[in-house]
Design an enzyme around this catalytic site. Structure first.
Site, mmCIF file in Angstrom:
data_model
loop_
_atom_site.group_PDB
_atom_site.id
_atom_site.type_symbol
_atom_site.label_atom_id
_atom_site.label_comp_id
_atom_site.label_asym_id
_atom_site.label_seq_id
_atom_site.Cartn_x
_atom_site.Cartn_y
_atom_site.Cartn_z
ATOM 1 N N SER A 22 30.982 49.682 43.203
ATOM 2 C CA SER A 22 32.016 49.306 42.231
ATOM 3 C C SER A 22 32.790 48.048 42.624
ATOM 4 O O SER A 22 33.079 47.213 41.755
ATOM 5 C CB SER A 22 32.980 50.477 42.005
ATOM 6 O OG SER A 22 32.313 51.541 41.360
ATOM 7 N N SER A 66 35.415 59.299 42.346
ATOM 8 C CA SER A 66 34.138 59.971 42.490
ATOM 9 C C SER A 66 34.372 61.239 43.287
ATOM 10 O O SER A 66 35.522 61.649 43.495
ATOM 11 C CB SER A 66 33.124 59.048 43.170
ATOM 12 O OG SER A 66 31.830 59.608 43.091
ATOM 13 N N LYS A 70 37.170 64.070 40.875
ATOM 14 C CA LYS A 70 37.141 63.882 39.421
ATOM 15 C C LYS A 70 37.916 64.962 38.661
ATOM 16 O O LYS A 70 38.401 64.717 37.561
ATOM 17 C CB LYS A 70 35.696 63.826 38.925
ATOM 18 C CG LYS A 70 34.958 62.567 39.350
ATOM 19 C CD LYS A 70 33.567 62.518 38.739
ATOM 20 C CE LYS A 70 32.840 61.240 39.122
ATOM 21 N NZ LYS A 70 31.523 61.126 38.479
ATOM 22 N N ASP A 106 30.993 58.011 32.557
ATOM 23 C CA ASP A 106 29.663 58.266 33.114
ATOM 24 C C ASP A 106 28.630 58.568 32.037
ATOM 25 O O ASP A 106 27.588 57.919 31.952
ATOM 26 C CB ASP A 106 29.713 59.431 34.110
ATOM 27 C CG ASP A 106 30.329 59.038 35.445
ATOM 28 O OD1 ASP A 106 30.197 57.865 35.820
ATOM 29 O OD2 ASP A 106 30.924 59.902 36.098
ATOM 30 N N GLY A 132 25.613 69.334 37.175
ATOM 31 C CA GLY A 132 26.650 68.980 38.131
ATOM 32 C C GLY A 132 27.587 67.970 37.494
ATOM 33 O O GLY A 132 27.662 67.870 36.262
ATOM 34 N N GLY A 133 28.272 67.172 38.306
ATOM 35 C CA GLY A 133 29.246 66.219 37.780
ATOM 36 C C GLY A 133 28.656 65.234 36.785
ATOM 37 O O GLY A 133 29.132 65.105 35.662
ATOM 38 N N ALA A 134 27.579 64.549 37.180
ATOM 39 C CA ALA A 134 26.950 63.573 36.290
ATOM 40 C C ALA A 134 26.314 64.272 35.096
ATOM 41 O O ALA A 134 26.417 63.801 33.954
ATOM 42 C CB ALA A 134 25.896 62.768 37.048
ATOM 43 N N TYR A 233 19.250 55.610 41.374
ATOM 44 C CA TYR A 233 18.896 54.184 41.430
ATOM 45 C C TYR A 233 18.535 53.738 42.843
ATOM 46 O O TYR A 233 18.233 52.560 43.066
ATOM 47 C CB TYR A 233 20.026 53.303 40.871
ATOM 48 C CG TYR A 233 21.384 53.500 41.517
ATOM 49 C CD1 TYR A 233 21.704 52.880 42.715
ATOM 50 C CD2 TYR A 233 22.330 54.310 40.917
ATOM 51 C CE1 TYR A 233 22.940 53.053 43.305
ATOM 52 C CE2 TYR A 233 23.578 54.492 41.500
ATOM 53 C CZ TYR A 233 23.875 53.865 42.685
ATOM 54 O OH TYR A 233 25.113 54.056 43.265
#
Length: 292
Positions: A22, A66, A70, A106, A132-134, A233
């Site tokens: 970021s 993150s 969150k 996201d 999960g979170g994502a 990624y």
């Protein structure tokens, strides 16, 4: 960039935080847009979170969060956007004259990337692996893009019932249909994949460069008409994406999601667009450098 008494501070709060891309994205964007601002990553230890969170509005014009913060940040915010309310988690906060507004970019980042790649999602069925979170952010955002149905594939652990109830709640307030599928039910997974136009891996399975998030028997159902998206990624080409390529499926890694969630956060803070091509080039160069 010359920093001074008017420089606005933005930050990334996580534990750990050193890995974050970021700062690269946002500092490059501030420079390109000639904004007097600076973005730094802060490794905030859990024991220090509450004392720090109470004072964030005194120092930051905006910040990202993150793991593991969150959800933990929510009591310290003054407002949540509808998207953030739906998942009860935020990754982006804007300080509007001392009023902290929490947003989630996201999931929207993934759909923005799909659209940029020419993928129309309205009226389609999606199979999302992981909650999960994502995964939750993507699942919740799907309703904003008129997705017809979302199959959510999850392991049968202690949060299975909680996720099932959450999906039912979302379905009641949107036109999108949701169905929870047990990872161990191979027959159901095959059917869900056959009925889906887009497969999204929102788990970390494949980061080792070896594992597949679904069995080979299930993945045999993939056809060239289906789009395969892996939010990982690093590596840029996971085993799932390698398999998708062999089967002739259009596919993408998570660089675009990373880019677009950052772009949406940048616009949320500044009202300006991120220089996407310049930032994407810098991201790819840094990811390849870290992988070498």
């Amino acid at each position: 960039m010359n920093f001074n008494g008017q420089t606005q501070l933005y930050g990334f709060l996580a534990h750990p935080a050193q890995h974050s891309l970021s700062p690269l994205m946002h500092n490059l964007s501030f420079q390109a847009r000639q904004l007097n601002a600076c973005y730094l990553a802060f490794d905030l230890k859990p024991a220090d979170f509450d004392s720090s969170a109470a004072n964030l509005k005194k120092f930051f014009a905006g910040f990202n969060l993150s793991m593991p913060y969150k959800k933990q940040i929510i009591p310290y915010l003054d407002e949540l956007t509808p998207k953030a309310q739906r998942i009860m988690a935020v990754n982006t906060v804007k300080n509007q004259a001392g009023h902290l507004i929490g947003e989630s970019t996201d999931g929207a980042g993934l759909f923005a990337d799909l659209q940029a790649k020419g993928q129309k999602v309205a009226g389609k069925n999606l199979l999302i692996l992981g909650a999960g979170g994502a995964g939750r952010a993507i699942i919740a955002a799907a309703a904003d893009y008129q997705v017809k149905k979302v199959f959510v594939c999850k392991r049968p652990n202690q949060t299975f019932v909680v996720i099932k109830q959450w999906l039912q709640k979302i379905a009641q307030s949107t036109k999108t249909e949701y169905q929870l599928v047990d990872y161990s039910d191979q027959s159901a997974l095959k059917q869900c994949l056959q009925q889906s136009q887009i497969l999204i891996n929102a788990t970390n399975v494949g980061m080792d460069g070896q594992a597949l998030p679904l069995t080979s028997a299930v993945l045999k159902q993939l056809s060239t008409e289906q789009f395969v998206y892996d939010i990982i990624y690093q590596p840029l080409k996971t085993p799932l994406l390698q398999l998708a390529a062999k089967r002739g499926c259009p596919h993408a890694n998570g660089v675009g999601m990373l880019l677009w969630q950052g772009a949406l956060a940048f616009e949320f803070w500044t009202g300006q667009t991120m220089p996407l091509l310049k930032v994407k080039t810098a991201l790819l160069n840094e990811i390849r450098r870290r992988s070498s």
